[in-house]
Scaffold this active site. Structure first.
Site, PDB file in Angstrom:
ATOM      1  N   SER A 138      10.298  72.978   5.602  1.00  0.00           N
ATOM      2  CA  SER A 138      10.706  74.288   5.538  1.00  0.00           C
ATOM      3  C   SER A 138      12.115  74.815   4.790  1.00  0.00           C
ATOM      4  O   SER A 138      12.832  73.631   4.599  1.00  0.00           O
ATOM      5  CB  SER A 138      11.413  74.777   7.091  1.00  0.00           C
ATOM      6  OG  SER A 138      11.827  76.109   7.157  1.00  0.00           O
ATOM      7  N   TYR A 176      16.674  72.765  13.707  1.00  0.00           N
ATOM      8  CA  TYR A 176      15.484  72.780  13.278  1.00  0.00           C
ATOM      9  C   TYR A 176      15.543  72.706  11.770  1.00  0.00           C
ATOM     10  O   TYR A 176      14.834  71.982  11.033  1.00  0.00           O
ATOM     11  CB  TYR A 176      14.825  74.393  13.393  1.00  0.00           C
ATOM     12  CG  TYR A 176      13.583  74.408  12.750  1.00  0.00           C
ATOM     13  CD1 TYR A 176      12.297  73.910  13.151  1.00  0.00           C
ATOM     14  CD2 TYR A 176      13.405  75.432  11.472  1.00  0.00           C
ATOM     15  CE1 TYR A 176      11.127  74.062  12.193  1.00  0.00           C
ATOM     16  CE2 TYR A 176      12.631  75.499  10.824  1.00  0.00           C
ATOM     17  CZ  TYR A 176      11.317  74.983  11.132  1.00  0.00           C
ATOM     18  OH  TYR A 176      10.096  75.223  10.470  1.00  0.00           O
TER      19      TYR A 176
END
Length: 297
Positions: free
Chosen positions: A141, A153
């Site tokens: 990501s 994350y």
């Protein structure tokens, strides 16, 4: 012949969203798919949709965060199709929290799935591919560059990027290519975040990212390994790796005073913007404010 005729591919986290789009596209171009998702009903639903469309698919509800279960996913592929040619490490968790509000148990589970799950499933796949080569596509990501309220994350996806670079080096001689994709797509994770919704409109559907994943799984990408590739549906580009920035200062020995002078006299002018929003460090913000004030006055 289509791109993945005769190939067998495992897609984790394929019960919905990006994973379902990846699995469906793999089957569309001839690949047989193990549709893995910790939610058994969703895994079976995706597999049934593929079979209803004429493709080959079997569901798996194994948890990638358990090394024995990760091995079982690969074993299922070998049992069903007699081979494993590709792995898409898509299973992942996400949530928003500022550091003072982080729940350590929730953070631990995220890291177990997003990092250890990729490692466990990847290692099982490597053992199965070692004799004949294959392709691993990890899902990373752009958050790895730093994003507000997504620190855990972001860290997990940064780990996936580093893992991709290292595995690409380690596995090249075995004929196993390893790349990572940074998708921007309107999924359940995005719908749960007002901030993400502002940057990811509904038309950015997962199926617009799937062709990139299929390309990386197939032979036409034979020369591509060790790459981090971002796809937003409209934009497609390679993400640059970190680098050593000039100037590079050298001394026989650095002490507290010389380090301080290095920053005061040199490095403050070369500090990097940080995070996806490219926020300037305080010294550069101060310098810029002074420069703008001087132009106004």
């Amino acid at each position: 012949m289509t791109a993945l005729d005769g190939r067998a591919v495992v897609v984790t986290g394929a019960g919905r969203g990006l994973g379902r789009a990846f699995a469906a596209q793999v089957a569309k171009v001839g690949g047989a798919v193990v549709v893995n998702d910790v939610d058994a009903d969703l895994a079976d639903e995706t597999a049934a949709l593929i079979r209803d469309g004429g493709g080959a698919a079997v569901g798996s509800a194994h948890d990638v965060a358990d090394p024995e279960a990760a091995q079982a996913i690969v074993d299922l592929c070998l049992a069903e199709y007699g081979r494993l040619d590709g792995l898409v490490n898509n299973a992942g968790l996400n949530y928003e929290a500022l550091p003072p509000d982080e729940d350590p148990r929730r953070a631990r589970r995220l890291v177990e799935v997003n990092v250890l799950g990729v490692i466990y499933t990847g290692l099982a796949a490597v053992r199965a591919m070692a004799g004949g080569g294959g392709s691993i596509v990890n899902i990373s990501s752009g958050a790895a560059l730093g994003q507000r309220a997504l620190a855990t994350y972001a860290a997990s996806k940064g780990a996936v990027a580093s893992l991709t670079y290292s595995w690409a080096l380690d596995l090249e001689e075995l004929g196993i290519r390893v790349n990572a994709v940074c998708p921007v797509a309107h999924t359940r994770m995005v719908r749960g975040s007002e901030r993400a919704l502002r940057t990811c409109p509904p038309e950015n559907t997962p199926d617009k990212v799937a062709p990139l994943v299929v390309y990386l799984l197939g032979d036409r990408s034979a020369g591509v390994t060790g790459q981090l590739i971002r796809c937003t549906g409209r934009l497609l580009h390679v993400v640059g790796q970190p680098y050593l920035k000039e100037p590079i200062l050298e001394r026989d020995c650095w002490d507290a005073g010389s380090v301080e002078r290095a920053f005061d006299e040199v490095f403050h002018a070369h500090l990097e913007p940080y995070g996806l929003e490219k926020r300037l460090p305080p010294p550069l913000r101060h310098w810029l404010a002074e420069a703008e004030w001087g132009m106004i006055s």
